[in-house]
Design an enzyme around this catalytic site. Sequence first.
Site, PDB file in Angstrom:
ATOM      1  N   CYS A  44       8.892 -20.986  -5.738  1.00  0.00           N
ATOM      2  CA  CYS A  44       7.800 -20.009  -5.680  1.00  0.00           C
ATOM      3  C   CYS A  44       8.173 -18.707  -6.394  1.00  0.00           C
ATOM      4  O   CYS A  44       9.198 -18.103  -6.074  1.00  0.00           O
ATOM      5  CB  CYS A  44       7.472 -19.730  -4.215  1.00  0.00           C
ATOM      6  SG  CYS A  44       6.340 -18.346  -3.959  1.00  0.00           S
ATOM      7  N   TYR A 175      -2.334 -17.642 -12.485  1.00  0.00           N
ATOM      8  CA  TYR A 175      -3.041 -18.401 -11.446  1.00  0.00           C
ATOM      9  C   TYR A 175      -4.554 -18.346 -11.658  1.00  0.00           C
ATOM     10  O   TYR A 175      -5.258 -19.327 -11.398  1.00  0.00           O
ATOM     11  CB  TYR A 175      -2.686 -17.853 -10.060  1.00  0.00           C
ATOM     12  CG  TYR A 175      -1.319 -18.285  -9.580  1.00  0.00           C
ATOM     13  CD1 TYR A 175      -1.160 -19.372  -8.739  1.00  0.00           C
ATOM     14  CD2 TYR A 175      -0.172 -17.604  -9.984  1.00  0.00           C
ATOM     15  CE1 TYR A 175       0.088 -19.782  -8.307  1.00  0.00           C
ATOM     16  CE2 TYR A 175       1.090 -17.999  -9.567  1.00  0.00           C
ATOM     17  CZ  TYR A 175       1.211 -19.085  -8.729  1.00  0.00           C
ATOM     18  OH  TYR A 175       2.456 -19.498  -8.318  1.00  0.00           O
TER      19      TYR A 175
END
Length: 335
Positions: A44, A175
């Site tokens: 992440c 994203y």
Amino acid sequence: MTYVEPGKEFNRDTNYIETRITADGRDGYAAEPGRYRLVAARACPWAHRSIIVRRLLGLEDVLSLSIPGPTHDPRSWNFDEEPGGVDPVLKIERLQEAYFARFPDYPRGITVPAMVEISTGEVVTNNYPQITLDLSTEWKQYHRPGAPDLYPEPLRAEIDEVAQRVFTEVNNGVYRCGFAGSQEAYDKAYDRLFTALDWLAGRLSGQRYLVGDTITEADVRLFTTLVRFDPVYHGHFKCNRSKLSEIPVLWNYARDLFQTPGFGDTVDFDHIKRHYYLVHTDINPTGIVPKGPNLHGWLEPHGRESLGGRPFGEGTAPSPPKSEEVVPPDHWVPA
């Protein structure tokens, strides 16, 4: 798992647990050696920041580190790569258990990084932007000798300003491209992302680091997106105007940081690729993980030394990672 909402732009939930771990313990949680465990997946980018900062500041013996596996299901990140599938210190199978220990009806996503109090097994905070700032400022008495100042007071306003643009346009911008629910939303996100990357390339063409002449929090925040760009974002998230390796200034800048102790030695390309390509089933329903790209270029000369700068300021490089925290060589070097 589903992240794309048809017809809509991607909007990140930025509501986090606001509790802070501070030097004076004003929220009930004082910075103390051995009291907390940092749960931070190497996969992440948001969690990766905290791993880097912990390394640079030399907090390894003060704040233990838990590495979840690279994938998760709708419930939670888990510890499936640990013996028995259990975190060896917290004795839990899923990070969700630490959240529910403090908030039985916790309504939001179970995110990393998370600071967990070991004695109670309760999550303290998952506020990832604040976690790294607090490691730099509130944990100062526990920094290693020679630790760099990643958030120098005279530069904080500029660091915050640059970091905010990096967050909205780059960290979150990839994203917005990947999870766009319409062509219009994607086109808008794509243009914003590459406008910001061009701005960063211009800024970094004449200076080695983003703010001042040393590594700061701003560089950490940008690095974790850049290091994922070619392996994941270029293809998986359709951020394909250029590869990072085709943007010379940013490619050299990213390699400069990668070759700096505390950065490249925390990167796990295997976890990164497996996370994105296996978890995002709405984008990659086959679950096929690409073999490429070739990663050897990360160790080639970058030439950024000619711009001057002092990576650690008046400080020194961190020691090599602890043996139990070394990223397996085959997790970043292709066979």
